[in-house]
Enzyme design. Sequence first.
Site, short mmCIF file in Angstrom:
data_model
loop_
_atom_site.label_atom_id
_atom_site.label_comp_id
_atom_site.label_asym_id
_atom_site.label_seq_id
_atom_site.Cartn_x
_atom_site.Cartn_y
_atom_site.Cartn_z
N GLU A 1 1.24 -1.41 0.51
CA GLU A 1 -0.33 0.05 0.27
C GLU A 1 0.60 1.05 -0.02
O GLU A 1 1.75 1.43 0.74
CB GLU A 1 -1.09 0.18 1.39
CG GLU A 1 -1.88 -1.51 1.42
CD GLU A 1 -3.23 -1.19 1.45
OE1 GLU A 1 -3.91 -0.13 1.07
OE2 GLU A 1 -3.64 -2.18 2.26
N GLY A 2 0.73 1.77 -1.01
CA GLY A 2 1.66 3.12 -1.17
C GLY A 2 3.03 2.97 -1.74
O GLY A 2 3.34 1.67 -0.80
#
Length: 513
Positions: free
Chosen positions: A108-109
């Site tokens: 995530e990211g």
Amino acid sequence: MRSPFEFFYALFLLSLALLPLPSLASVIPPNSRAPDQRAQCRKTTVAILGAGVAGITAAQSLSNQSIHDFVIIDRNDYIGGRIAHTTFGSKPDGSGPYTIEVGANWVEGLGSEGGPENPIWTLVKKYNLSNAASNYSSILTYNETGAVDFTKLFDEFEDAYAVTEKEAGRYLREKLPDISMRAGFSLSGWKTKKDMKKQAVEWWEWDWETAHRPDESAFVFGISGYNSTFYRFSEENMYVSDQRGFNAFVIGEASTFLKPNDSRLLLNTVVESINYSNDGVVVHNEDGSCVSAEYAICTFSLGVLQNDAVAFTPPLPTWKQTVIESFHFGTYTKIFLQFNTTFWDPSTQFFLYADPKKRGYYPVWQSLSLPGFLPDSNIIFTTVVGEESHRIENQSNEETQAEVMEVLRRMFPEINVPEPLAFMYPRWGLEPWSHGSYSNWATGVTLEMHHSLRANVDRLWFAGEACSKEYFGYLHGAWFEGKDVGERIAALLAKERVSVDRKGSQTTWRIDR
Ligand SMILES: Cc1cc2nc3c(=O)[nH]c(=O)nc-3n(C[C@H](O)[C@H](O)[C@H](O)COP(=O)(O)OP(=O)(O)OC[C@H]3O[C@@H](n4cnc5c(N)ncnc54)[C@H](O)[C@@H]3O)c2cc1C
Ligand SMILES: *[C@@H]1O[C@H](CO)[C@@H](O)[C@H](O)[C@H]1NC(C)=O
Ligand SMILES: *[C@@H]1O[C@H](CO)[C@@H](O)[C@H](O)[C@H]1NC(C)=O
Ligand SMILES: *[C@@H]1O[C@H](CO)[C@@H](O)[C@H](O)[C@H]1NC(C)=O
Ligand SMILES: *[C@@H]1O[C@H](CO)[C@@H](O)[C@H](O)[C@H]1NC(C)=O
Ligand SMILES: *[C@@H]1O[C@H](CO)[C@@H](O)[C@H](O)[C@H]1NC(C)=O
Ligand SMILES: *[C@@H]1O[C@H](CO)[C@@H](O)[C@H](O)[C@H]1NC(C)=O
Ligand SMILES: *[C@@H]1O[C@H](CO)[C@@H](O)[C@H](O)[C@H]1NC(C)=O
Ligand SMILES: *[C@@H]1O[C@H](CO)[C@@H](O)[C@H](O)[C@H]1NC(C)=O
Ligand SMILES: *[C@@H]1O[C@H](CO)[C@@H](O)[C@H](O)[C@H]1NC(C)=O
């Protein structure tokens, strides 16, 4: 207004974590512990409790600082903790089942040109784990009558969120007391009222990520958490579907400092109690064995701590127990189905269902039967969180399958939806080594309180996903916490070694370099 009490309390907490402990140890007389209690235990410099991302990264961090005398203990028979996979269904070529992730699934990211990179993304690339971008615009919407286009509500939500995140920034700058995410949304004009479509959109935007409802989540620290991951790195999410399993990168990193069958890794070993003081930590295991260490790092999940699954002697101090009970630990459940055909749109990733009665009732569906994921697998999964997770954990597979199939038949009334060939979901809330899935910042928890979660108590240190004030809930949070605690303990050990050398005297502790 912050009261003087809070100010000194915060100072006190900071001192707990930041003061070099050996100086405290020198003014506190050693415990009157039975001299032979430690004698029978295996001795080590650092006991690392847990072989998940935090534990393995802490061990690597110690290794990087030339501390090689440690023991890693985990009750599971694998490295990776909440990065866990299982076999499911069957491949069309008859070569066996698929590997699917029941725990963490996304990086995530990722990071941007010139900006910092998510360390998990660095490792996914290092080990060449197959992954594909989740495209949140690739979505179709449904209600109980079938396909109904309510995608314009995403734009409405985004407009309100732009106001909400700025307002949270103002709260942070002006040090206003935190409020709930529900209040934050309402103040920016986003109100779902009784509109089930709006509730489905809100669930997709908030609950799906945090495993909590907006009214249970903190506004300022919820938005800060989002900003840390998605604005510091980037807003992309990569779904990992590598058939070696997502934890291949953790195993790979462990093998950079552990030999095959390394005696410093104790798997299948359940920690029962942790006896800590200012002069060391003794860990007792269910099999009767024990480990005596100068320092210990507990990376057990917040769920494990909340459920008293491990006994601490003496009991953890009140300042620690308060935040353990106040921070939230959510449950996130992926329910997998394999069919003999991909009867849903074969080029769409997501399908959002608005149930007419119940918010969060099998709302998000994700197809894996797509290029880059598990092409031609005919696998789709739906996700529930929180109370719904707990409800279905207490149901038989047959009961849950019947509910899920009823929803699919409502979403696709024009199709004769066949029974699935395979059906499976994990029960995270019932796992004795996890007691849920991941943490979330609860309304009312301050920064000072959160600091107490990661602060050490004597020579017992804490790490793990929930200890990260910026990245709680994420794999990269666990990684950063593991790295940090390893560096801190290595620094303390280096200081001790210097002071021992200076005195030229013997020490009860052997520091292995
Ligand atoms: C369903 C689910 C989905 C998720 N999705 C994502 C995602 O997509 N992206 C993301 O970034 N993060 C995700 N996460 C969160 C991520 O998995 C965690 O943040 C991370 O894995 C936590 O690592 P950790 O080392 O802190 O804890 P853990 O992985 O829990 O490691 C702790 C270890 O301690 C061991 N242990 C516990 N009790 C004992 C005991 N008594 N004795 C011995 N050993 C014990 C456990 O077996 C475990 O291996 C998800 C988690 C779950 C469960
Ligand atoms: C923990 O240590 C104390 C002394 O420090 C000792 O009295 C006690 O028996 C120990 N408990 C366990 C469970 O080992
Ligand atoms: C340990 O050192 C290696 C090599 O420099 C580096 O790639 C890795 O990220 C370091 N790990 C930690 C946890 O500091
Ligand atoms: C990486 O994985 C892909 C398939 O996922 C494979 O085609 C490729 O050869 C791999 N590259 C390396 C360097 O291992
Ligand atoms: C994401 O999906 C939308 C809708 O199908 C599409 O228009 C867009 O090109 C996709 N984005 C990427 C990066 O593939
Ligand atoms: C989050 O990021 C937005 C956009 O950069 C910013 O306006 C806001 O102040 C930030 N909020 C918090 C709480 O950090
Ligand atoms: C590791 O242990 C397993 C099982 O005990 C054994 O089969 C294997 O040969 C060992 N490997 C090495 C490299 O010692
Ligand atoms: C579902 O959509 C149909 C078609 O637009 C509509 O008639 C019905 O009222 C909707 N149901 C709910 C609960 O809003
Ligand atoms: C549901 O919970 C009850 C009460 O704890 C228990 O007796 C029952 O076995 C559970 N059912 C399932 C299917 O887990
Ligand atoms: C899938 O199974 C159903 C029975 O459940 C059957 O009627 C249908 O023909 C099958 N479809 C395919 C593509 O095999």
